[in-house]
Design an enzyme around this catalytic site. Structure first.
Site, PDB file in Angstrom:
ATOM      1  N   ASP A  39     -10.305   6.498 -50.754  1.00 32.41           N
ATOM      2  CA  ASP A  39      -9.037   5.596 -50.598  1.00 32.41           C
ATOM      3  C   ASP A  39      -8.831   5.478 -49.099  1.00 32.41           C
ATOM      4  OD1 ASP A  39      -6.500   4.308 -51.412  1.00 32.41           O
ATOM      5  OD2 ASP A  39      -5.512   5.904 -50.886  1.00 32.41           O
TER       6      ASP A  39
ATOM      7  N   ASP B 116      -5.255   3.660 -47.256  1.00 25.75           N
ATOM      8  CA  ASP B 116      -3.958   4.227 -46.660  1.00 25.75           C
ATOM      9  C   ASP B 116      -3.601   5.452 -47.281  1.00 25.75           C
ATOM     10  OD1 ASP B 116      -3.010   1.491 -45.525  1.00 25.75           O
ATOM     11  OD2 ASP B 116      -3.670   0.647 -47.382  1.00 25.75           O
TER      12      ASP B 116
END
Length: 216
Positions: free
Chosen positions: A9, A11
């Site tokens: 992922d 952020d």
């Protein structure tokens, strides 16, 4: 089950950027008369940029609504902050290099638009280490829907069950699990994160690689 690929992922995992999205939303939407409160902003935390724009418009409709223009303004503001502020997760570049040296395929699966992902990987100077970079903007739904992970696995040429996802949120873990992947929660030393869907845990990237990577 032999692991062949690691999908990150972005952020909250590669960079500490949630605060940039909050600031950009405040800067952009406030200028249209939107009353951005902490409670409401918290609800947008894991949405795609398109979903965020629709979220604010539904609550504070304004004239001459142009979704793509607004998304563009938010994204441009976020990229500015990424480029100009210190936001890299400590040790993450070395962590990715270690995985690459062990011959894992490396992917990025994010709800953020692709151009933000490009800016992040350039900042970290790890662009060349990624075999696929994929955004939910090209899917009909963002996380917690598994689409972004399923497409990432397909792009890597690896079955989902041979992939492991590194996430920092319940929404992201849910997406990876629904795609049939193993999961790692990255807590950034925050013990209060909901990690019930995680198979493994990384407190920070400066530690040795988790046991799951010890050459299965």
């Amino acid at each position: 089950m032999a692991l062949k690929a690691v999908i990150f992922d972005m952020d909250g995992v590669l960079i500490d950027s949630e605060k940039f999205w909050t600031q950009a939303e405040l800067d952009v939407f406030s200028s249209y008369g939107v009353q951005v409160t902490e409670d409401l902003a918290a609800q947008t935390k894991y949405m795609t940029t398109q979903e965020v724009t629709e979220f604010w418009y539904e609550r504070f409709p304004w004239e001459n609504f142009d979704a793509s223009d607004l998304e563009n303004k938010v994204v441009t503001r976020v990229i500015e902050m990424i480029q100009n502020q210190d936001c890299t997760m400590s040790g993450v570049e070395e962590f990715i290099k270690n995985l690459k040296n062990k011959d894992y395929k490396i992917g990025l699966a994010t709800n953020a638009p692709l151009r933000v992902a490009h800016a992040v990987l350039e900042k970290l100077q790890v662009y060349d280490l990624f075999d696929t970079i994929h955004s939910s903007e090209f899917e009909t739904q963002g996380k917690p829907h598994p689409a972004v992970y399923l497409t990432s696995a397909k792009n890597l040429g690896v079955f989902p069950e041979h992939c492991i996802a590194i996430e920092d949120s319940h929404s992201g873990l849910k997406a990876a699990k629904a795609a049939g992947m193993q999961t790692i929660i990255f807590t950034n030393n925050n013990e209060s994160i909901d990690s019930d869907l995680a198979d493994f845990k990384i407190l920070d990237f400066n530690r040795t690689l988790p046991a799951v990577f010890s050459g299965e």
